[in-house]
Design a protein around this motif. Structure first.
Motif, PDB file in Angstrom:
ATOM      1  N   THR A 283      40.681 -25.297 -79.549  1.00 56.09           N
ATOM      2  CA  THR A 283      40.962 -26.158 -80.573  1.00 56.09           C
ATOM      3  C   THR A 283      40.321 -27.460 -81.249  1.00 56.09           C
ATOM      4  N   GLY A 284      39.187 -27.796 -80.455  1.00 51.69           N
ATOM      5  CA  GLY A 284      38.209 -28.762 -80.873  1.00 51.69           C
ATOM      6  C   GLY A 284      38.341 -30.123 -80.178  1.00 51.69           C
ATOM      7  N   SER A 285      39.538 -30.026 -79.442  1.00 57.64           N
ATOM      8  CA  SER A 285      39.883 -31.331 -78.863  1.00 57.64           C
ATOM      9  C   SER A 285      40.926 -30.892 -77.489  1.00 57.64           C
ATOM     10  N   ALA A 286      40.781 -31.806 -76.756  1.00 60.95           N
ATOM     11  CA  ALA A 286      41.796 -31.910 -75.531  1.00 60.95           C
ATOM     12  C   ALA A 286      42.100 -33.372 -75.028  1.00 60.95           C
TER      13      ALA A 286
ATOM     14  N   PRO B 102      39.243 -37.195 -68.671  1.00 63.84           N
ATOM     15  CA  PRO B 102      38.560 -36.960 -69.798  1.00 63.84           C
ATOM     16  C   PRO B 102      38.974 -36.398 -71.120  1.00 63.84           C
ATOM     17  N   GLN B 103      38.635 -37.064 -71.999  1.00 70.67           N
ATOM     18  CA  GLN B 103      38.953 -36.705 -73.411  1.00 70.67           C
ATOM     19  C   GLN B 103      37.761 -35.947 -74.131  1.00 70.67           C
ATOM     20  N   VAL B 104      37.987 -34.547 -74.236  1.00 71.95           N
ATOM     21  CA  VAL B 104      36.975 -33.834 -74.660  1.00 71.95           C
ATOM     22  C   VAL B 104      37.065 -33.153 -76.259  1.00 71.95           C
ATOM     23  N   PHE B 105      35.788 -33.196 -77.075  1.00 74.11           N
ATOM     24  CA  PHE B 105      35.756 -32.592 -78.351  1.00 74.11           C
ATOM     25  C   PHE B 105      34.675 -31.961 -78.380  1.00 74.11           C
ATOM     26  N   HIS B 106      34.598 -31.108 -79.410  1.00 74.52           N
ATOM     27  CA  HIS B 106      33.445 -30.520 -79.959  1.00 74.52           C
ATOM     28  C   HIS B 106      32.600 -31.640 -80.617  1.00 74.52           C
ATOM     29  N   SER B 107      31.315 -31.467 -80.476  1.00 69.62           N
ATOM     30  CA  SER B 107      30.496 -32.544 -81.095  1.00 69.62           C
ATOM     31  C   SER B 107      30.610 -32.769 -82.623  1.00 69.62           C
ATOM     32  N   LYS B 108      30.876 -31.725 -83.173  1.00 67.95           N
ATOM     33  CA  LYS B 108      31.022 -31.565 -84.698  1.00 67.95           C
ATOM     34  C   LYS B 108      32.178 -32.494 -85.251  1.00 67.95           C
TER      35      LYS B 108
ATOM     36  N   LYS C 255      43.600 -34.205 -85.983  1.00 67.02           N
ATOM     37  CA  LYS C 255      44.508 -34.168 -85.331  1.00 67.02           C
ATOM     38  C   LYS C 255      43.833 -33.974 -83.884  1.00 67.02           C
ATOM     39  N   VAL C 256      44.556 -34.376 -82.739  1.00 68.62           N
ATOM     40  CA  VAL C 256      44.085 -33.836 -81.231  1.00 68.62           C
ATOM     41  C   VAL C 256      45.118 -32.996 -80.706  1.00 68.62           C
ATOM     42  N   SER C 257      44.498 -32.340 -79.707  1.00 70.38           N
ATOM     43  CA  SER C 257      45.481 -31.557 -79.052  1.00 70.38           C
ATOM     44  C   SER C 257      45.715 -32.233 -77.550  1.00 70.38           C
ATOM     45  N   LEU C 258      46.960 -32.132 -77.111  1.00 69.35           N
ATOM     46  CA  LEU C 258      47.200 -32.723 -75.759  1.00 69.35           C
ATOM     47  C   LEU C 258      47.171 -31.583 -74.818  1.00 69.35           C
ATOM     48  N   VAL C 259      46.889 -31.770 -73.491  1.00 66.25           N
ATOM     49  CA  VAL C 259      46.697 -30.862 -72.243  1.00 66.25           C
ATOM     50  C   VAL C 259      47.554 -31.780 -70.968  1.00 66.25           C
ATOM     51  N   GLU C 260      47.797 -31.085 -70.212  1.00 65.74           N
ATOM     52  CA  GLU C 260      48.470 -31.582 -69.146  1.00 65.74           C
ATOM     53  C   GLU C 260      47.606 -32.518 -68.113  1.00 65.74           C
TER      54      GLU C 260
END
Length: 224
Positions: free
Chosen positions: A125-128, A160-166, A193-198
């Motif tokens: 999704t590009g983010s977590a 960690p908050q994780v994202f695609h560099s773009k 928008k950001v995607s949430l994970v557990e």
């Protein structure tokens, strides 16, 4: 695609009441920073780290790297006066397209499983952004006092908050604002928008002296 963890340890840890920044305090005879770096390097063999430190503590950070890790996988850069600036400084060392993890150095109990779960979500999704439910009642402060919130609709944010560099690197080109307490808030201000994970209950942030006691119990396999 490259995997790069920007581990933010730019603060001085004044709330701990210790002489050293909290990332250098000892936990079971090793600095907190050791556990954080070690877990990320074990999570993926092809992951590299950018370690963001206060300028006066870069030598101490390098000593930890030299003592315990493959120095070719960890680079150090200098932090700024705010988290936003520290992360921005770390991102300047990301040259190629990558999945970028941004993590608080003092969340030293992060697990490889959480790191991988965030990575897989970010690839999709590009983010977590890892979150855990609030177990406490929550209130919102207002001019007239406070309002009770439904805690079922409230989550506590971790790293960690994780994202695609773009996504992440362009987002950090915007002007810094006081509401930027994490990377998710920066990305959202950029219009994404950001995607949430557990997240994980044990992924605590070492902020106060009691947190060190809890962390040692968790490392010993005892519930806090």
């Amino acid at each position: 695609m490259k995997k790069i963890a920007v581990i933010v340890a730019g603060g001085t840890g004044t709330r701990m009441g210790a002489g050293l920044p909290k990332q250098f305090l000892l936990l079971k005879n090793k600095p907190l920073l050791y556990y954080t770096i070690d877990t990320f390097l074990r999570a993926y063999d092809d992951l590299d780290i950018v370690l963001v430190l206060p300028e006066v503590y870069t030598d101490m950070g390098q000593e930890i790297i030299d003592a315990y890790f493959d120095k070719d996988r960890v680079r150090i850069t200098i932090g700024g006066i705010s988290r936003f600036e520290s992360v921005k400084n770390g991102l300047q060392l990301v040259d190629d397209e990558a999945i970028i993890f941004v993590h608080d150095a003092v969340r030293c109990l992060v697990s490889p499983e959480l790191i991988r779960r965030c990575y897989e979500q970010a690839v999709e999704t590009g983010s977590a952004v890892p979150v855990v439910p609030s177990s406490d009642s929550v209130r919102l402060l207002t001019e007239d006092g406070s309002d009770a919130l439904d805690r079922e609709n409230v989550v506590l944010v971790q790293t960690p908050q994780v994202f695609h560099s773009k996504l992440l690197i362009p987002a950090f080109s915007i002007e810094q604002k006081g509401k930027f307490t994490d990377e998710a808030s920066v990305v959202e201000a950029f219009g994404m928008k950001v995607s949430l994970v557990e997240g994980e209950k044990n992924n605590i942030k070492i902020t106060h002296p009691i947190d060190l006691v809890i962390a040692e119990q968790l490392l010993n396999g005892n519930p806090a």
